[in-house]
Design a protein around this motif. Structure first.
Motif, PDB file in Angstrom:
ATOM      1  N   LEU A 827       7.410 -27.213   0.213  1.00 31.14           N
ATOM      2  CA  LEU A 827       6.332 -26.422   0.780  1.00 31.14           C
ATOM      3  C   LEU A 827       5.508 -25.789  -0.330  1.00 31.14           C
ATOM      4  CD1 LEU A 827       8.175 -24.542   3.674  1.00 31.14           C
ATOM      5  CD2 LEU A 827       6.337 -26.197   3.935  1.00 31.14           C
ATOM      6  N   THR A 828       4.194 -25.687  -0.112  1.00 35.20           N
ATOM      7  CA  THR A 828       3.354 -24.998  -1.087  1.00 35.20           C
ATOM      8  C   THR A 828       3.776 -23.538  -1.180  1.00 35.20           C
ATOM      9  OG1 THR A 828       1.706 -24.617   0.642  1.00 35.20           O
ATOM     10  CG2 THR A 828       1.371 -26.512  -0.779  1.00 35.20           C
ATOM     11  N   GLY A 829       3.842 -23.029  -2.417  1.00 34.87           N
ATOM     12  CA  GLY A 829       4.201 -21.637  -2.645  1.00 34.87           C
ATOM     13  C   GLY A 829       5.681 -21.350  -2.729  1.00 34.87           C
ATOM     14  N   ALA A 830       6.530 -22.373  -2.554  1.00 34.93           N
ATOM     15  CA  ALA A 830       7.973 -22.155  -2.492  1.00 34.93           C
ATOM     16  C   ALA A 830       8.618 -22.342  -3.863  1.00 34.93           C
ATOM     17  CB  ALA A 830       8.606 -23.109  -1.488  1.00 34.93           C
ATOM     18  N   SER A 831       9.233 -21.271  -4.379  1.00 37.75           N
ATOM     19  CA  SER A 831      10.021 -21.354  -5.609  1.00 37.75           C
ATOM     20  C   SER A 831      11.475 -21.598  -5.250  1.00 37.75           C
ATOM     21  CB  SER A 831       9.913 -20.051  -6.405  1.00 37.75           C
ATOM     22  OG  SER A 831       8.618 -19.858  -6.902  1.00 37.75           O
ATOM     23  N   ASP A 832      12.140 -22.488  -5.983  1.00 43.31           N
ATOM     24  CA  ASP A 832      13.559 -22.745  -5.725  1.00 43.31           C
ATOM     25  C   ASP A 832      14.415 -21.522  -6.033  1.00 43.31           C
ATOM     26  OD1 ASP A 832      12.894 -25.291  -5.006  1.00 43.31           O
ATOM     27  OD2 ASP A 832      13.516 -26.219  -6.891  1.00 43.31           O
ATOM     28  N   ILE A 833      14.053 -20.792  -7.086  1.00 46.72           N
ATOM     29  CA  ILE A 833      14.882 -19.672  -7.548  1.00 46.72           C
ATOM     30  C   ILE A 833      14.019 -18.433  -7.740  1.00 46.72           C
ATOM     31  CG2 ILE A 833      16.332 -18.814  -9.427  1.00 46.72           C
ATOM     32  CD1 ILE A 833      17.184 -21.705  -9.934  1.00 46.72           C
ATOM     33  N   LEU A 834      14.503 -17.310  -7.210  1.00 47.52           N
ATOM     34  CA  LEU A 834      13.885 -16.001  -7.421  1.00 47.52           C
ATOM     35  C   LEU A 834      14.971 -15.040  -7.885  1.00 47.52           C
ATOM     36  CD1 LEU A 834      11.785 -15.700  -4.126  1.00 47.52           C
ATOM     37  CD2 LEU A 834      10.904 -16.253  -6.388  1.00 47.52           C
ATOM     38  N   VAL A 835      14.661 -14.244  -8.914  1.00 44.83           N
ATOM     39  CA  VAL A 835      15.635 -13.291  -9.451  1.00 44.83           C
ATOM     40  C   VAL A 835      14.947 -11.958  -9.699  1.00 44.83           C
ATOM     41  CG1 VAL A 835      17.244 -12.772 -11.320  1.00 44.83           C
ATOM     42  CG2 VAL A 835      16.938 -15.138 -10.591  1.00 44.83           C
ATOM     43  N   ASN A 836      15.583 -10.864  -9.256  1.00 44.72           N
ATOM     44  CA  ASN A 836      15.177  -9.507  -9.622  1.00 44.72           C
ATOM     45  C   ASN A 836      16.399  -8.784 -10.164  1.00 44.72           C
ATOM     46  OD1 ASN A 836      12.304  -9.049  -8.650  1.00 44.72           O
ATOM     47  ND2 ASN A 836      13.243  -9.823  -6.784  1.00 44.72           N
ATOM     48  N   ALA A 837      16.252  -8.091 -11.272  1.00 40.99           N
ATOM     49  CA  ALA A 837      17.360  -7.327 -11.837  1.00 40.99           C
ATOM     50  C   ALA A 837      16.830  -6.030 -12.426  1.00 40.99           C
ATOM     51  CB  ALA A 837      18.081  -8.136 -12.919  1.00 40.99           C
ATOM     52  N   ASP A 838      17.621  -4.967 -12.330  1.00 40.45           N
ATOM     53  CA  ASP A 838      17.210  -3.702 -12.944  1.00 40.45           C
ATOM     54  C   ASP A 838      18.435  -2.918 -13.386  1.00 40.45           C
ATOM     55  OD1 ASP A 838      17.788  -1.363 -10.783  1.00 40.45           O
ATOM     56  OD2 ASP A 838      17.082  -3.137  -9.706  1.00 40.45           O
ATOM     57  N   LEU A 839      18.233  -2.144 -14.423  1.00 40.67           N
ATOM     58  CA  LEU A 839      19.262  -1.260 -14.964  1.00 40.67           C
ATOM     59  C   LEU A 839      18.624   0.110 -15.140  1.00 40.67           C
ATOM     60  CD1 LEU A 839      22.208  -1.277 -16.089  1.00 40.67           C
ATOM     61  CD2 LEU A 839      21.193  -1.586 -18.360  1.00 40.67           C
ATOM     62  N   SER A 840      19.213   1.150 -14.506  1.00 39.33           N
ATOM     63  CA  SER A 840      18.619   2.486 -14.526  1.00 39.33           C
ATOM     64  C   SER A 840      19.630   3.519 -14.990  1.00 39.33           C
ATOM     65  CB  SER A 840      18.111   2.880 -13.129  1.00 39.33           C
ATOM     66  OG  SER A 840      17.073   2.043 -12.713  1.00 39.33           O
ATOM     67  N   PHE A 841      19.137   4.459 -15.782  1.00 33.83           N
ATOM     68  CA  PHE A 841      19.959   5.582 -16.246  1.00 33.83           C
ATOM     69  C   PHE A 841      19.269   6.882 -15.866  1.00 33.83           C
ATOM     70  CE2 PHE A 841      20.950   8.821 -19.469  1.00 33.83           C
ATOM     71  CZ  PHE A 841      22.330   8.886 -19.326  1.00 33.83           C
ATOM     72  N   TYR A 842      20.047   7.807 -15.287  1.00 34.76           N
ATOM     73  CA  TYR A 842      19.505   9.106 -14.888  1.00 34.76           C
ATOM     74  C   TYR A 842      20.455  10.199 -15.357  1.00 34.76           C
ATOM     75  CZ  TYR A 842      17.978  13.004 -12.008  1.00 34.76           C
ATOM     76  OH  TYR A 842      17.535  14.233 -11.588  1.00 34.76           O
ATOM     77  N   LYS A 843      19.879  11.299 -15.877  1.00 37.47           N
ATOM     78  CA  LYS A 843      20.705  12.416 -16.321  1.00 37.47           C
ATOM     79  C   LYS A 843      19.985  13.738 -16.083  1.00 37.47           C
ATOM     80  CE  LYS A 843      23.374  14.200 -20.270  1.00 37.47           C
ATOM     81  NZ  LYS A 843      24.622  14.303 -19.471  1.00 37.47           N
ATOM     82  N   ASP A 844      20.713  14.712 -15.482  1.00 41.19           N
ATOM     83  CA  ASP A 844      20.215  16.072 -15.305  1.00 41.19           C
ATOM     84  C   ASP A 844      20.591  16.930 -16.502  1.00 41.19           C
ATOM     85  OD1 ASP A 844      18.992  16.017 -12.739  1.00 41.19           O
ATOM     86  OD2 ASP A 844      20.967  15.939 -11.804  1.00 41.19           O
ATOM     87  N   TYR A 845      19.710  17.878 -16.821  1.00 38.54           N
ATOM     88  CA  TYR A 845      19.977  18.878 -17.846  1.00 38.54           C
ATOM     89  C   TYR A 845      19.730  20.267 -17.262  1.00 38.54           C
ATOM     90  CZ  TYR A 845      19.703  14.934 -21.091  1.00 38.54           C
ATOM     91  OH  TYR A 845      19.902  13.736 -21.734  1.00 38.54           O
ATOM     92  N   LYS A 846      20.172  21.275 -17.976  1.00 39.17           N
ATOM     93  CA  LYS A 846      19.924  22.641 -17.529  1.00 39.17           C
ATOM     94  C   LYS A 846      18.423  22.925 -17.552  1.00 39.17           C
ATOM     95  CE  LYS A 846      24.358  24.439 -19.259  1.00 39.17           C
ATOM     96  NZ  LYS A 846      25.007  25.400 -20.179  1.00 39.17           N
ATOM     97  N   GLY A 847      18.013  23.918 -16.751  1.00 40.73           N
ATOM     98  CA  GLY A 847      16.614  24.325 -16.736  1.00 40.73           C
ATOM     99  C   GLY A 847      15.714  23.347 -16.012  1.00 40.73           C
ATOM    100  N   ASP A 848      16.252  22.685 -14.978  1.00 39.72           N
ATOM    101  CA  ASP A 848      15.471  21.724 -14.173  1.00 39.72           C
ATOM    102  C   ASP A 848      14.912  20.571 -15.006  1.00 39.72           C
ATOM    103  OD1 ASP A 848      15.647  23.031 -11.581  1.00 39.72           O
ATOM    104  OD2 ASP A 848      14.380  24.597 -12.459  1.00 39.72           O
ATOM    105  N   LYS A 849      15.619  20.208 -16.062  1.00 36.14           N
ATOM    106  CA  LYS A 849      15.189  19.088 -16.890  1.00 36.14           C
ATOM    107  C   LYS A 849      15.972  17.840 -16.510  1.00 36.14           C
ATOM    108  CE  LYS A 849      14.153  22.085 -20.852  1.00 36.14           C
ATOM    109  NZ  LYS A 849      14.481  22.396 -22.269  1.00 36.14           N
ATOM    110  N   SER A 850      15.333  16.683 -16.660  1.00 30.85           N
ATOM    111  CA  SER A 850      16.015  15.428 -16.379  1.00 30.85           C
ATOM    112  C   SER A 850      15.311  14.299 -17.114  1.00 30.85           C
ATOM    113  CB  SER A 850      16.041  15.141 -14.870  1.00 30.85           C
ATOM    114  OG  SER A 850      14.728  14.924 -14.381  1.00 30.85           O
ATOM    115  N   ILE A 851      16.011  13.179 -17.238  1.00 30.30           N
ATOM    116  CA  ILE A 851      15.440  11.986 -17.837  1.00 30.30           C
ATOM    117  C   ILE A 851      15.883  10.776 -17.020  1.00 30.30           C
ATOM    118  CG2 ILE A 851      17.370  11.687 -19.448  1.00 30.30           C
ATOM    119  CD1 ILE A 851      15.310  10.558 -21.455  1.00 30.30           C
ATOM    120  N   GLN A 852      14.996   9.823 -16.869  1.00 31.54           N
ATOM    121  CA  GLN A 852      15.287   8.610 -16.096  1.00 31.54           C
ATOM    122  C   GLN A 852      14.629   7.417 -16.771  1.00 31.54           C
ATOM    123  OE1 GLN A 852      15.163   8.498 -11.600  1.00 31.54           O
ATOM    124  NE2 GLN A 852      13.318   7.355 -12.045  1.00 31.54           N
TER     125      GLN A 852
END
Length: 937
Positions: A827-852
């Motif tokens: 079929l037109t538009g059809a890919s045999d293989i599709l891949v999505n991957a993600d790696l996430s890091f989240y950390k809270d700190y004092k004083g309403d601080k955070s990093i992601q």
């Protein structure tokens, strides 16, 4: 009628957008056994008959709670009973995690957090777990984490979905635009492109999104023109305390910023609010006042600004009102440098062969507001959206116009300046009424208006004055076609009224005060009109015949205003004509090419949902749709009209079996259909680019789809999932985009064969790799490392029948000759293989601080763009992988800073003709780097 509805929408805005109820979810743990999950504990709402038990993972939930204060009672044999006071906020999910033990838990052991219900990844995953039907959604929380800026990019994070390059269209399990549906808050949206069924999803900024729901199995509440997915954009509905947020972004595209000079064209402005019609007397004299020539623009710096805010108010004990509004503007520059080829023959020779340089400038302006009103169990809500989206391109093609007879040695320079603008107006009024414990009524009405313009597209073509000397002087002396130098104007207006009405009745309450069954009856109506017109003014070079004049040498191909002007018009170097002719013709030569259509869908549906046991439940549905699609056309190819009139019977079934507290098994099957689009049925010849021309087919008719899905889900924790699924699509009389037998290899649409099948498998895992919490004062500081992977494998096949195509198009009066390269194909538009991957890091700190931080990867394999003919092979879009990096930090509770780097791999994007593997298109997009700043007041 349109003006009346707009005024009515403005008037009713004071009584709009509903408050949703709130929810409470949480987890119970056993202090006596190392805080392991505590299953089968009792959870009651004090003073009511509502209660539940914790599941195998210690999880519990209460849905549909009115805003206010509640007391939750947690009990388990041999353990101290706990009573916790909880404030429920409308539209939010409150999470209450309680450790149980022989002695009462201390206050600092009990963690209570509140987030927007439909934005929370955990809450959406819990809904997915509890639903009978297949259900997938991606909320604002996850979109933010992955640095997603628009809805098109959002849905590609879901298993089995990829984005179409150069547009906001998506492929779902290899099925493209025609197989999908786009809705906003459950009501349909118009298209912004005459060639497309769905509106481009990338014009919707995630600023307005609470979550995006993706239904890949059919639901009787949805329209039956479906086989891929229903993408439903749920707009934000704020119900908390008052807030104002301002956001700023600035960045660059690495390709664009590397150019010493960046070129666009005369006319469009920085904001994108530009329109231009042709002059009143376009043929008598040279009356066009915009330049033909490119112009140097300011430094290509991408930017964005957004302002949003909301508030809610309690009016007495039973009434509440809320509002939310957002205004945003963003722009983006891009640059491509590559090749563009067309009309490849069976020997692998490209008749058109250009080097391409293209400068892009895109804008998006969005304004959305909603107001909600709730009185007891009655809710009314209004949602209004305005979007102005533009794309400006300055494209320069250098090389061979036609290797056999038009600048065959090269040296031609073709310039095309295009500005495309879409205006979208959406007004929605929705209501929910809980008339009793058993009886509920829901309704919605929408008025949508979309306007798509291509005002004043300009194209020029100069070739060597002597074709044997490609590097020699240039002129118009050997111009062959009237249309080589032109100005083009196109307008599309799509107006639509839509309405939904459903009533549901719950019955057969069990001993646990739970209704086992629900019957739903409903009506859907969709009434759309489409008006399309285009006019092209061809600047006919007088270089042959009795009126021929000596054509001057063009000393500067970027100064063509010195040629196209009143003086040279008076001197007879050129004249101006439309496709119908020039001055002196016996017909109205200014009459544009047009097609206008009307599509009406009236549908009724019924569904029965029943819980047969604690483990087994299902939904049986039936929908009937009466569809008419009429189109009248008057184009350079033909004039006439045709009608499509049909009734569709659409049964569906969804089953769910609970294997245990952590695992579900689901099955779904349905029958649906696929309609052709207006432009596909109008014999209108459109130059998509200098190397691609499309032509409609009036004999086109709808396909019938048979769909089946099966899926196993495992939920190890409340925010984790592992799933494996398989699906089958069988399509009778599939519609495909093909290359027809013609000198210029035009592209059209046909019912290419009797059957097509798509079978595939999907795998998804979302897992916490690291998770810890520490107490700091009155707050819990979290550290979390999560990983996600989804993988889709698809196998499609279809039979290709040239005799069927010729027979059906000949009977329709517009014969299309096609000689497929193969007897079967994917079929037109059809890919045999599709891949999505993600790696996430989240950390809270004092004083309403955070990093992601998030690292996200996406890959799709090769897919067919258009089916080939005459042994020339298919046109293939080569597979690519993209990599994005996102960093977000909160410096305090008000101030946030972010950095994103998109398309870090910067792969070469190629389109290849299978014959001799000729590259017909090749370029790189460059990486986009942005720095963002947000502040909450």
């Amino acid at each position: 009628m349109k003006k009346i509805l707009v005024l009515l929408a403005v008037f009713t805005a004071a009584f709009s957008q509903a408050q949703s109820t709130g929810s409470v979810v949480g987890k119970l743990t056993d202090k006596e056994y190392n805080n392991e999950s505590l299953a089968f504990a009792n959870v009651l709402i004090k003073g009511t008959t509502k209660g539940t038990t914790s599941d195998f993972d210690g999880l519990y939930s209460f849905e549909g709670l009115d805003p206010g204060s509640y007391t939750l009672i947690f009990s388990f044999v041999g353990y101290e009973t706990q009573e916790i006071n909880v404030q429920i906020v409308a539209g939010k999910v409150t999470e209450v995690n309680v450790p149980m033990g022989a002695s009462a838990a201390s206050l600092d052991e009990i963690v209570i957090t509140t987030t927007t219900k439909k934005e929370s990844e955990t809450a959406l995953l819990l809904e997915q777990k509890k639903a009978i039907a297949f259900k997938t959604a991606i909320g604002a929380q996850e979109l933010s984490r992955k640095g997603v800026g628009d809805v098109a990019a959002a849905v590609t994070k879901v298993t089995g979905i990829s984005k179409q390059e150069g547009s906001g269209g998506v492929f779902v399990r290899g099925l493209g635009d025609r197989y999908n549906i786009t809705t906003l808050n459950g009501l349909p949206l118009p298209s912004n492109n005459p060639s497309k069924k769905n509106i481009d999803l990338d014009i919707f900024s995630t600023d307005i999104v609470e979550f995006v729901g993706i239904d890949k199995t059919y639901n009787t509440k949805n329209y039956g023109d479906f086989a891929g997915a229903n993408v439903n954009i749920a707009s934000k509905n704020y119900t908390g305390k008052g807030f104002v947020n301002i956001g700023l972004e600035s960045g660059v595209n690495t390709n664009a910023i590397s150019e010493s000079d960046f070129y666009l064209h005369d006319g469009p402005n920085y904001t994108g609010f530009y329109d231009k019609n042709y002059p009143e007397f376009p043929l008598n004299n040279y009356n066009f006042n915009t330049s033909w020539d490119r112009e140097t623009t300011s430094a290509p710096i991408n930017s964005s600004i957004s302002l949003k805010g909301g508030d809610s108010y309690q009016l007495g004990d039973d009434t509440r009102i809320n509002f939310f509004a957002v205004a945003s503007f963003n722009n983006e520059y891009g640059f491509r440098d590559g090749v563009s080829r067309g009309s490849v023959n069976v020997s692998g020779v490209a008749r058109r062969d250009y080097d391409l340089t293209r400068y892009n400038y895109d804008t998006n302006s969005t304004l959305m507001g909603n107001i909600g009103f709730k009185h007891k169990d009655h809710k009314i809500k209004y949602n209004g959206v305005f979007i102005n989206s533009t794309s400006q391109q300055q494209a320069e093609y250098t090389g061979i116009v036609d290797i056999f007879d038009y600048a065959p040695e090269g040296g031609a320079i073709l310039q095309r300046s295009t500005f495309d603008r879409t205006e979208l107006y959406v007004h929605q009024l929705l209501g929910d009424h809980e008339l009793s414990e058993q009886f509920e009524v829901n309704w919605g009405a929408a008025y949508n208006f979309a306007k798509n313009d291509t005002p004043n597209r300009r194209q020029t073509l100069v070739t060597p004055d002597d074709w044997d000397e490609p590097e020699g002087p240039k002129s118009f002396n050997l111009t062959l076609n009237d249309s080589d130098n032109h100005r083009f104007y196109q307008d599309l207006e799509e107006e639509e009224i839509a309405a939904n009405l459903t009533t549901s009745f719950k019955f057969n309450k069990n001993e646990e005060d739970e209704f086992l069954g629900k019957i739903t009856l409903g009506y859907s109506g969709r009434f759309k009109t489409v008006d399309f017109e285009s006019t092209q003014f061809n600047f006919r070079i007088i270089n042959s015949g009795g009126n021929a004049v000596d054509q001057p040498i063009i000393t500067d191909v970027y100064d063509l205003d010195s040629y196209f002007n009143q003086s040279n018009f008076n001197a007879g170097l050129f004249n101006i004509r439309t496709f119908r002719g020039g001055l002196g013709a016996n017909i109205d030569v200014l009459l544009p090419q047009t097609f206008e259509g009307e599509q009406n869908i009236n549908a009724g549906f019924i569904s029965l949902e029943y819980k047969f046991s604690d483990k087994f439940s299902g939904i049986l549905g039936f929908r009937g749709e009466q569809i008419t699609q009429n189109i009248a056309y008057n184009t350079s190819v033909n004039s006439g009209e045709n009608e499509l009139d049909q009734f569709e019977y659409l049964p569906s079934i969804s089953l769910k079996y609970v294997l245990n507290e952590k695992q579900n098994l689901r099955f779904a099957a349905s029958k649906t259909y696929t309609l052709p689009q207006f432009k596909e049925r109008a014999p209108f010849q459109y130059d998509e680019s200098p190397t691609l021309t499309t032509l409609g087919n009036p004999a086109l008719y709808s396909s019938t789809n048979y769909n089946a899905d099966i899926k196993w889900d495992l939920f190890p924790e409340s925010d984790e999932i592992i799933s494996i699924g398989s699906f089958l699509r069988m399509i009778n009389n599939p519609i495909n985009q093909i290359t027809i037998n013609s000198a210029s290899n035009d592209v059209s649409w046909v019912n290419s064969g009797d059957w097509a099948t798509a079978i595939g498998a999907e795998f998804e895992i979302r897992k916490n790799l690291l998770k810890s919490e520490i107490e700091s004062g009155d707050k819990t500081l979290e550290t979390k490392l999560t990983g996600g992977l989804n993988f889709s494998y698809l196998n499609t096949t279809q039979d290709l029948d040239r005799d069927k195509v010729i027979e059906e198009t000949t009977a329709g009066g517009n014969a299309i000759s096609v000689d497929f390269s193969d007897t079967e194909s994917s079929l037109t538009g059809a890919s045999d293989i599709l891949v999505n991957a993600d790696l996430s890091f989240y950390k809270d700190y004092k004083g309403d601080k955070s990093i992601q931080t998030t690292l996200a990867f996406n890959y799709f394999s090769d897919r067919i763009y258009a089916l080939g003919s005459e042994g020339k092979g298919n046109i293939i879009d080569s597979g690519i992988g993209t990599l994005d990096f996102i960093l977000k930090t909160k410096l305090n509770k008000n101030l946030g800073v972010g950095l994103s780097a998109k398309n870090l791999l910067n792969p070469t994007i190629e389109r290849i003709q299978e014959t001799q593997d000729v590259v017909v298109s090749s370029f790189k997009l460059g990486a986009n780097v942005k720095l963002s700043l947000s502040y909450n007041f």
